[in-house]
Write a protein that holds these residues in place. Structure first.
Motif, PDB file in Angstrom:
ATOM      1  N   ASP A 163       0.634  -1.179   0.076  1.00 55.81           N
ATOM      2  CA  ASP A 163       0.059  -0.025  -0.092  1.00 55.81           C
ATOM      3  C   ASP A 163       0.577   1.339   0.078  1.00 55.81           C
ATOM      4  O   ASP A 163       0.324   2.440  -0.095  1.00 55.81           O
ATOM      5  N   CYS A 164       2.072   1.030   0.165  1.00 63.28           N
ATOM      6  CA  CYS A 164       2.951   2.294   0.195  1.00 63.28           C
ATOM      7  C   CYS A 164       3.291   2.836  -1.122  1.00 63.28           C
ATOM      8  O   CYS A 164       3.541   2.254  -1.922  1.00 63.28           O
ATOM      9  N   LYS A 165       2.844   4.116  -1.275  1.00 66.05           N
ATOM     10  CA  LYS A 165       2.988   4.571  -2.912  1.00 66.05           C
ATOM     11  C   LYS A 165       4.350   4.967  -3.204  1.00 66.05           C
ATOM     12  O   LYS A 165       4.429   5.095  -4.370  1.00 66.05           O
ATOM     13  N   ILE A 166       5.121   5.360  -2.179  1.00 68.31           N
ATOM     14  CA  ILE A 166       6.361   5.689  -2.744  1.00 68.31           C
ATOM     15  C   ILE A 166       7.773   4.650  -2.444  1.00 68.31           C
ATOM     16  O   ILE A 166       9.038   5.004  -2.948  1.00 68.31           O
ATOM     17  N   PHE A 167       7.365   3.537  -1.729  1.00 70.14           N
ATOM     18  CA  PHE A 167       8.198   2.626  -1.404  1.00 70.14           C
ATOM     19  C   PHE A 167       9.065   2.116  -2.681  1.00 70.14           C
ATOM     20  O   PHE A 167      10.141   1.869  -2.932  1.00 70.14           O
ATOM     21  N   PRO A 168       8.317   1.677  -4.071  1.00 64.98           N
ATOM     22  CA  PRO A 168       8.972   1.266  -5.203  1.00 64.98           C
ATOM     23  C   PRO A 168       9.888   2.190  -5.669  1.00 64.98           C
ATOM     24  O   PRO A 168      11.118   1.647  -6.292  1.00 64.98           O
ATOM     25  N   MET A 169       9.623   3.495  -5.571  1.00 61.98           N
ATOM     26  CA  MET A 169      10.314   4.508  -6.317  1.00 61.98           C
ATOM     27  C   MET A 169      11.785   4.573  -5.403  1.00 61.98           C
ATOM     28  O   MET A 169      12.818   4.677  -5.755  1.00 61.98           O
ATOM     29  N   ILE A 170      11.234   4.554  -3.950  1.00 67.92           N
ATOM     30  CA  ILE A 170      12.678   4.889  -3.208  1.00 67.92           C
ATOM     31  C   ILE A 170      13.378   3.649  -3.319  1.00 67.92           C
ATOM     32  O   ILE A 170      14.935   3.731  -3.362  1.00 67.92           O
ATOM     33  N   THR A 171      13.100   2.427  -3.533  1.00 65.79           N
ATOM     34  CA  THR A 171      13.842   1.130  -3.575  1.00 65.79           C
ATOM     35  C   THR A 171      14.621   1.217  -4.974  1.00 65.79           C
ATOM     36  O   THR A 171      15.902   0.808  -5.109  1.00 65.79           O
TER      37      THR A 171
END
Length: 134
Positions: free
Chosen positions: A104-112
């Motif tokens: 559900d985290c919206k920014i985690f994929p980008m941060i990863t």
């Protein structure tokens, strides 16, 4: 992520040590680089404990690289100096996701993706490359 003085001093010390033909002691290194001796000694001990430096005791003692400069990368220097991984982002978990990695985290994929790029970048820069660029 900001590099602290510990990372800066670790990098400067390793560059200086790599250029020496024999072990360099803490006092000489601290004077040459204008770094507080006690802080530098702690950094060098960490680098030695983590296998980046070899230390020798006695009158002609000091520190030398434990491996070739080409085999030491910036990421491992930072980890040794800081005692933690270089992170671009520390999740505040304000999105409500448990373990900071929920789908559900919206920014985690980008941060990863960003973290992976930075890790690869830091791993690809060797101490030898830094020395040769100066």
């Amino acid at each position: 992520m900001l590099f602290t003085r510990a990372s800066e001093y670790a990098l400067l010390s390793l560059i200086y040590i790599a250029k020496q033909k024999s072990p360099i002691d803490v006092d000489t290194l601290a004077n040459e680089l204008n770094i507080p001796r006690s802080f530098l000694a702690k950094i060098l001990q960490n680098l030695a404990k983590d296998g980046l430096l070899k230390s020798f005791k006695g009158i002609k003692g000091g520190f030398i690289l434990s491996k070739e400069a080409k085999d030491i990368n910036v990421k491992e220097i930072i980890i040794s100096a800081e005692k933690k991984e270089p992170l671009v982002f520390e999740c505040a978990s304000t999105c409500g996701c448990p373990n900071n990695k929920d789908e559900d985290c919206k920014i985690f994929p980008m941060i990863t993706k960003l973290q992976d790029k930075i890790n690869n970048f830091l791993e690809d820069i060797s101490l030898e490359q830094i020395i040769n660029e100066n």
